[in-house]
Design an enzyme around this catalytic site. Structure first.
Site, mmCIF file in Angstrom:
data_model
loop_
_atom_site.group_PDB
_atom_site.id
_atom_site.type_symbol
_atom_site.label_atom_id
_atom_site.label_comp_id
_atom_site.label_asym_id
_atom_site.label_seq_id
_atom_site.Cartn_x
_atom_site.Cartn_y
_atom_site.Cartn_z
ATOM 1 N N GLY A 105 0.890 -1.291 -0.098
ATOM 2 C CA GLY A 105 -0.044 0.018 0.089
ATOM 3 C C GLY A 105 0.901 1.310 0.007
ATOM 4 O O GLY A 105 0.154 2.356 0.062
ATOM 5 N N HIS A 106 2.225 1.185 0.005
ATOM 6 C CA HIS A 106 2.961 2.509 0.275
ATOM 7 C C HIS A 106 4.319 2.121 -0.861
ATOM 8 O O HIS A 106 5.301 2.067 -0.272
ATOM 9 C CB HIS A 106 3.587 2.420 1.743
ATOM 10 C CG HIS A 106 4.033 3.946 1.804
ATOM 11 N ND1 HIS A 106 5.120 4.348 1.874
ATOM 12 C CD2 HIS A 106 3.339 4.967 2.227
ATOM 13 C CE1 HIS A 106 5.271 5.693 2.251
ATOM 14 N NE2 HIS A 106 4.026 6.173 2.480
ATOM 15 N N PHE A 107 4.434 2.268 -1.834
ATOM 16 C CA PHE A 107 3.338 2.444 -2.826
ATOM 17 C C PHE A 107 3.374 1.498 -3.855
ATOM 18 O O PHE A 107 4.443 0.690 -4.021
ATOM 19 C CB PHE A 107 3.626 3.983 -3.486
ATOM 20 C CG PHE A 107 3.451 4.852 -2.621
ATOM 21 C CD1 PHE A 107 2.352 5.838 -2.330
ATOM 22 C CD2 PHE A 107 4.929 5.459 -2.244
ATOM 23 C CE1 PHE A 107 2.431 6.687 -1.365
ATOM 24 C CE2 PHE A 107 4.798 6.741 -1.393
ATOM 25 C CZ PHE A 107 3.626 7.381 -0.897
#
Length: 146
Positions: A46-48
């Site tokens: 999720g990052h990234f």
């Protein structure tokens, strides 16, 4: 210190244990530790997704965990459920380069001073000798019954 000994001095566990090894320790003065940054880290999806970068707050947390090891070892104590180290402040936090999968984060923390359960540290995180992040941190030891 290997991971087994580190887990005696930190209450953190997966996925929040962010120190893999202690390379050097001078009681009451300084610590050098490392965090191997793997693509398997739970934050990378999720990052990234198209450019995995370790969140800056987790780099700060890794430095704080190294500081906690320094404090526990220097005070000849271990986490016991009766007290906890809290962040009391972060000053001058700067991020100089992204930390990505495959990097080895070297955490360098120096105890600047400590009295009455409040400790001040100067911390740096480096990758390949380059500064990735730095900050001054205040931590407070508090009784969990308070």
């Amino acid at each position: 210190m290997d991971i087994n000994e580190i887990m005696q001095y930190l209450p953190h566990r997966y996925p929040f244990l962010l120190v893999d090894r202690v390379l050097d320790l001078e009681l009451g003065k300084r610590i050098v530790a490392l965090k191997n940054v793997s693509i398997n880290e739970p934050f990378f999806p999720g990052h990234f997704p198209y450019h995995p970068v370790m969140p800056g707050v987790l780099i700060i947390e890794a430095m704080a965990q190294a500081a906690a090891i320094l404090s526990f070892k220097s005070n000849a104590s271990k986490p016991d459920g009766k007290s906890v180290y809290y962040f009391a402040g972060i000053d001058g936090a700067r991020f100089k380069r992204p930390v990505t999968a495959g990097d080895q984060l070297i955490l360098k923390v120096e105890l600047l001073n400590g009295k009455r359960g409040i400790y001040k540290y100067a911390a740096r995180a480096e990758v390949d000798g380059q500064l990735a992040a730095e900050a001054e941190m205040l931590c407070a030891v508090r009784n969990t019954a308070e």
